[in-house]
Write a protein that holds these residues in place. Structure first.
Motif, PDB file in Angstrom:
ATOM      1  N   UNK A 193       0.761  -1.207  -0.206  1.00  0.00           N
ATOM      2  CA  UNK A 193      -0.030   0.016   0.012  1.00  0.00           C
ATOM      3  C   UNK A 193       0.880   1.121   0.077  1.00  0.00           C
ATOM      4  N   UNK A 194       2.173   1.193   0.634  1.00  0.00           N
ATOM      5  CA  UNK A 194       3.011   2.087   0.496  1.00  0.00           C
ATOM      6  C   UNK A 194       4.028   2.166  -0.343  1.00  0.00           C
ATOM      7  N   UNK A 195       4.156   1.303  -1.319  1.00  0.00           N
ATOM      8  CA  UNK A 195       5.225   1.038  -2.249  1.00  0.00           C
ATOM      9  C   UNK A 195       6.267   0.263  -1.438  1.00  0.00           C
ATOM     10  N   UNK A 196       7.217  -0.187  -2.348  1.00  0.00           N
ATOM     11  CA  UNK A 196       8.199  -0.945  -1.553  1.00  0.00           C
ATOM     12  C   UNK A 196       9.236  -0.296  -0.570  1.00  0.00           C
ATOM     13  N   UNK A 197       9.739   0.890  -1.022  1.00  0.00           N
ATOM     14  CA  UNK A 197      10.411   1.753  -0.296  1.00  0.00           C
ATOM     15  C   UNK A 197       9.819   2.396   0.756  1.00  0.00           C
ATOM     16  N   UNK A 198       8.578   2.901   0.891  1.00  0.00           N
ATOM     17  CA  UNK A 198       7.669   3.393   1.849  1.00  0.00           C
ATOM     18  C   UNK A 198       7.422   2.196   2.829  1.00  0.00           C
ATOM     19  N   UNK A 199       7.006   1.203   2.420  1.00  0.00           N
ATOM     20  CA  UNK A 199       6.503   0.138   3.207  1.00  0.00           C
ATOM     21  C   UNK A 199       7.927  -0.322   4.087  1.00  0.00           C
ATOM     22  N   UNK A 200       8.998  -0.530   3.587  1.00  0.00           N
ATOM     23  CA  UNK A 200      10.113  -0.850   4.117  1.00  0.00           C
ATOM     24  C   UNK A 200      10.444   0.315   5.309  1.00  0.00           C
ATOM     25  N   UNK A 201      10.580   1.489   4.611  1.00  0.00           N
ATOM     26  CA  UNK A 201      10.744   2.422   5.911  1.00  0.00           C
ATOM     27  C   UNK A 201       9.702   2.537   6.896  1.00  0.00           C
ATOM     28  N   UNK A 202       8.455   2.290   6.675  1.00  0.00           N
ATOM     29  CA  UNK A 202       7.428   2.463   7.872  1.00  0.00           C
ATOM     30  C   UNK A 202       7.577   1.520   8.677  1.00  0.00           C
ATOM     31  N   UNK A 203       7.810   0.466   8.294  1.00  0.00           N
ATOM     32  CA  UNK A 203       7.830  -0.979   9.186  1.00  0.00           C
ATOM     33  C   UNK A 203       9.094  -1.323   9.752  1.00  0.00           C
ATOM     34  N   UNK A 204      10.140  -0.271   9.387  1.00  0.00           N
ATOM     35  CA  UNK A 204      11.546  -0.641  10.281  1.00  0.00           C
ATOM     36  C   UNK A 204      11.628   0.410  11.144  1.00  0.00           C
ATOM     37  N   UNK A 205      12.903  -0.033  12.097  1.00  0.00           N
ATOM     38  CA  UNK A 205      13.031   0.837  13.177  1.00  0.00           C
ATOM     39  C   UNK A 205      13.894   2.108  12.779  1.00  0.00           C
ATOM     40  N   UNK A 206      13.934   2.207  11.448  1.00  0.00           N
ATOM     41  CA  UNK A 206      14.678   3.468  10.859  1.00  0.00           C
ATOM     42  C   UNK A 206      14.012   4.581  11.088  1.00  0.00           C
ATOM     43  N   UNK A 207      12.733   4.491  11.235  1.00  0.00           N
ATOM     44  CA  UNK A 207      11.790   5.690  11.057  1.00  0.00           C
ATOM     45  C   UNK A 207      11.871   6.548  12.297  1.00  0.00           C
ATOM     46  N   UNK A 208      11.655   5.828  13.344  1.00  0.00           N
ATOM     47  CA  UNK A 208      11.878   6.256  14.634  1.00  0.00           C
ATOM     48  C   UNK A 208      10.810   7.494  15.151  1.00  0.00           C
ATOM     49  N   UNK A 209      11.062   8.536  15.415  1.00  0.00           N
ATOM     50  CA  UNK A 209      10.208   9.627  15.433  1.00  0.00           C
ATOM     51  C   UNK A 209      10.031  10.514  14.334  1.00  0.00           C
ATOM     52  N   UNK A 210      10.679  10.163  13.071  1.00  0.00           N
ATOM     53  CA  UNK A 210      10.612  10.822  11.886  1.00  0.00           C
ATOM     54  C   UNK A 210       9.174  10.452  11.077  1.00  0.00           C
ATOM     55  N   UNK A 211       8.556  11.274  10.895  1.00  0.00           N
ATOM     56  CA  UNK A 211       7.315  11.071  10.024  1.00  0.00           C
ATOM     57  C   UNK A 211       7.556  10.752   8.671  1.00  0.00           C
ATOM     58  N   UNK A 212       6.576   9.951   7.922  1.00  0.00           N
ATOM     59  CA  UNK A 212       6.717   9.605   6.718  1.00  0.00           C
ATOM     60  C   UNK A 212       5.788  10.060   5.648  1.00  0.00           C
ATOM     61  N   UNK A 213       5.783  10.494   4.358  1.00  0.00           N
ATOM     62  CA  UNK A 213       5.025  11.353   3.449  1.00  0.00           C
ATOM     63  C   UNK A 213       5.157  10.287   2.245  1.00  0.00           C
ATOM     64  N   UNK A 214       4.242   9.234   1.671  1.00  0.00           N
ATOM     65  CA  UNK A 214       4.515   8.673   0.452  1.00  0.00           C
ATOM     66  C   UNK A 214       3.520   9.414  -0.415  1.00  0.00           C
ATOM     67  N   UNK A 215       4.083  10.024  -1.732  1.00  0.00           N
ATOM     68  CA  UNK A 215       3.466  10.581  -2.501  1.00  0.00           C
ATOM     69  C   UNK A 215       3.156   9.721  -3.730  1.00  0.00           C
ATOM     70  N   UNK A 216       1.879   9.887  -4.330  1.00  0.00           N
ATOM     71  CA  UNK A 216       1.676   9.143  -5.777  1.00  0.00           C
ATOM     72  C   UNK A 216       0.858  10.192  -6.590  1.00  0.00           C
TER      73      UNK A 216
END
Length: 802
Positions: free
Chosen positions: A779-802
């Motif tokens: 649903x978030x794309x491959x890179x977006x899904x990987x970032x959102x589900x990993x511990x790399x995100x932490x307190x950083x918000x994520x915006x996936x554009x289409x």
């Protein structure tokens, strides 16, 4: 066993005598009693099961024909009644014998009393007072046409019964029957109209809002006229009217303050005890008994009690959850069965006694139905044209306002109880009410197909917004917690005098009951400006988006409510975006687990599915926003020049989604407190050579080459524009696969408040060939899904554009 014989004597078209002789015999054996199947309680259970079964089957079958539930309920009652085409006649079993009618009607009326109380709970005068002149004029025109039409049609049906009138056999029918017919034709059922509009995705259209507002006004008018006429129709007339008015005044001026005090004094933490519920249930029946003793109808008291209940507490939803579903599921089906039992097709064209024959025929019945259907349609159509609506919208609105429902059936049944209608006029009006509602759904299916112009089919994006063009954003929220991060995102979008931002703040609400639909009516009742947007005045509610817009220049907000079933809510969002020419849709998104692997309580699979469907169907850009605490207070504190800047990072791999994300990032970079870093991941020469000799089809490789040319042109333009901007940094990183990208991102952990990335990368770069799968599964794309589900995100918000 028990045997029963009946003797029926017809006295007039409004009454007949039934005498029955019941012989009981007992036989020794297992059952030392009469047959259990003819006893009152088992027979009532059989009647309940029969009406539930038949109504559910019909509702399932008629759903394909776009019919509301009321159509199936009335038809089920008629099929189980004494009509010549009824199911009991076919199977040879009567489930509604005469000796069971009293028990059946008693239970049905008890359910009706409780249901009318819930109608009173939903009763609000505010939408009527705050409705615009257009809605009021259209509703009043429909009522003004319907009541005289009902009067004339009632006389038309009785025109062959003037000899009966001269004999003064039924003066109530002659004097008050036309009034009840007019009131029935004047009403529009709000609940069924809401469901029809939701099915056709018209709830948020101008026609839908006007129809809902008009339905509220029509219902209020019908209830008022109904209560007044019932009071006048009492035997004492002036005595009955004065007592009824006195009871209403007692409820409004004495009982309402007492209830408010009692609820506040006995209620803690918005929780209600069983004793409170029992007292309210007892009070409902008591109020019905009082108004019945005053000479009025037993439903007047419960309606008034519901109308004066404190509205500022959670009592309404609590009562519906604990009592309402039981009444609606078990008691009200018996009411529909009573409606059908009182109907007999013989009464439409005559009766069993030749001396009372009316000589009515099918042509006359069809004529009455057509004229009844046309009365309110014509009035509404003319009023809509005077309000400068198109001919097509005026016609659709006129058809919608003919939707009948439970209110019409209550008035119809009560008028028969009061002998204001006889069996013939009752039957004709029941057929007319049913037949007026049936064509509404098919008509909309035929005439309300998509009429989107070619401009609506063009993809609207952030890239298409010029430097001096307004950016239109549709921000979806489901809970109050969603608003904070989205407001920060809007502020970071750099609203300016040259390129202001117009925000459509859309609250997502599941369509479950009357309360959800009323939110749309309240939206329609807001004062609107010339452009249709809400004026941000100080008397508006303290909505987070509206509060932000009051303090922020170059931002305007229009608050809307998307009320729909979850499986089709994405259609409402996309339709609103098309109607309002939105460039960018922002949807909050929650992962099933947090970055620490802990299940997220805020995750909702239904909302996640809505996000997926919006990205698949929207004709504009979509941003899926994973909010991990994007700071609102600092970035939106634009009056304080000493606040620190915020760091945002945009990851560019390639493709149309990344180019759109870069365009949005460039707009953000114009904000004085935003520092932007754009990282372009480029493959090595070996990766390019490998992709050219990897055996891929020539078209796939050619697509990658074309995308690279577009990406290079976009990056070159970005370099040129940001050349003298110290707050913008553009750097390139070598990466040949997803793992290398993640390794690079991991070195930036905690440095940025927001990551931006495109959703789709498949077939856009050699980097994506070995490790990026189709975005259909993510649903978030491959890179977006990987970032959102990993511990790399932490307190950083994520915006996936289409």
């Amino acid at each position: 066993m028990a045997q029963m014989t009946y003797s029926i004597t017809y006295r007039s078209k409004t009454s007949f005598n039934v005498c029955y002789n019941k012989t009981r015999t007992h036989a020794t054996g297992l059952w030392n009693a009469e047959n259990a199947w003819v006893a009152s309680l088992p027979l009532l259970i059989i009647q309940l099961l029969s009406i539930l079964l038949v109504s559910h089957i019909l509702a399932y079958l008629l759903r394909r024909l776009r019919q509301p539930r009321i159509v199936a309920n009335v038809l089920a009652g008629v099929l189980l009644g004494p009509s010549v085409f009824s199911i009991p006649k076919i199977v040879g079993v009567t489930i509604t014998p005469f000796d069971s009618i009293i028990t059946l009607e008693t239970m049905a009326n008890l359910g009706l009393v409780y249901h009318v109380f819930m109608i009173g709970l939903d009763f609000e005068i505010r939408p009527v007072v705050r409705a615009g002149t257009k809605a009021i004029s259209i509703a009043v025109a429909g009522v003004a046409f319907a009541i005289p039409a009902g009067w004339l049609l009632h006389t038309y049906v009785l025109f062959r019964d003037f000899e009966t009138v001269k004999d003064k056999s039924n003066l109530k029918n002659v004097a008050y029957g036309p009034i009840f017919w007019g009131i029935i034709l004047a009403g529009t059922n709000f609940a069924d109209l809401t469901q029809i509009l939701a099915d056709f995705k018209l709830l948020h259209s101008e026609v839908g809002r006007l129809a809902l507002s008009g339905a509220i006004i029509s219902d209020v008018s019908s209830w008022f006229l109904f209560l007044v006429v019932m009071a006048i129709l009492g035997d004492g007339k002036l005595y009955t009217v004065l007592l009824t008015l006195g009871f209403i005044a007692f409820c409004v001026f004495l009982l309402r303050p007492a209830l408010t005090w009692a609820m506040c004094y006995t209620t803690k933490d918005d929780s209600y005890s069983d004793a409170q519920i029992c007292c309210i249930l007892f009070g409902i029946v008591l109020c019905g008994l009082i108004t019945d003793a005053c000479g009025g109808h037993s439903i007047v008291g419960p309606f008034m009690l519901g109308a004066i209940m404190p509205k500022g507490m959670h009592f309404k939803q609590m009562f519906k959850d604990r009592v309402g579903k039981f009444v609606k599921s078990l008691f009200m089906p018996l009411f529909y069965l009573v409606i059908g039992v009182r109907f007999n097709s013989f009464w439409l064209f005559g009766d069993f006694n030749q001396q009372l024959k009316t000589e009515s025929n099918v042509a006359q019945l069809v004529g009455v139905i057509i004229l009844a259907f046309g009365a309110k349609s014509v009035g509404t159509f003319i009023a809509a044209l005077f309000n400068k609506m198109t001919v097509r919208d005026s016609l659709v609105l006129g058809i919608l306002m003919n939707t009948k429902g439970l209110l019409a059936l209550i008035i119809l049944s009560s008028s028969l109880d009061l002998k204001a209608l006889d069996n013939q006029t009752y039957g004709v009006m029941l057929v007319a009410v049913w037949a007026m509602t049936v064509p509404v759904g098919p008509f909309l299916a035929l005439f309300c197909k998509s009429t989107n112009s070619s401009t609506l089919n063009q993809h609207r994006s952030i890239q298409s917004v010029g430097a001096e063009t307004e950016l239109r954003i549709l921000a979806c929220t489901h809970t109050a917690s969603n608003a904070s991060g989205i407001i920060s995102l809007i502020e970071a979008s750099n609203p300016s005098s040259k390129s202001p931002i117009h925000v459509l703040a859309v609250k997502l609400v599941e369509l479950t009951d009357h309360n959800a639909a009323m939110l749309i009516v309240h939206d329609a009742c807001h004062k609107t400006g010339a452009d249709g947007t809400n004026k941000l005045q100080s008397d508006f509610s303290c909505n987070a988006f509206e509060n932000y817009a009051r303090k922020r220049e170059n931002v305007s907000v229009q608050s809307l409510t998307a009320v729909s079933a979850y499986p089709t809510m994405h259609e409402d969002i996309c339709n609103m975006a098309d109607e309002k020419d939105v460039n960018f849709i922002i949807i909050p998104f929650r992962m099933q687990t947090t970055t620490d692997g802990v299940p997220d309580d805020r995750y909702d699979p239904l909302l996640s599915e809505i996000s997926k469907k919006v990205t698949e169907n929207a004709k504009c850009s979509v941003g899926l926003f994973v909010d991990c605490g994007l700071v609102t207070s600092r970035i939106t504190d634009f009056q304080n020049a000493s606040m620190e800047s915020h760091k945002y990072a945009m990851f560019f791999i390639g493709g149309p989604d990344d180019r759109e994300a870069l365009a949005y990032a460039w707009r953000m970079a114009g904000h004085p407190r935003v520092n932007l870093t754009v990282i372009r991941f480029t493959p090595s020469k070996e990766a390019w050579e490998e992709s050219s000799h990897s055996g891929k089809e020539y078209t796939a490789y050619e697509n990658i080459r074309q995308q690279k040319q577009l990406d290079d042109a976009c990056i070159d333009e970005f370099k040129l524009k940001s050349m003298n901007e110290p707050s913008i940094v553009l750097c390139e990183k070598l990466a040949n696969n997803l793992e290398e990208i993640i390794n690079i991102v991991s070195t930036m952990e905690g440095q940025y408040q927001l990551y931006m990335v495109g959703r789709g990368h498949d077939g856009c770069s050699p980097i994506t060939l070995p490790s990026f799968e189709s975005i259909r599964t993510n649903k978030l794309g491959t890179l977006g899904e990987t970032l959102a589900s990993s511990s790399l995100l932490g307190s950083t918000s994520l915006l996936i554009m289409q």
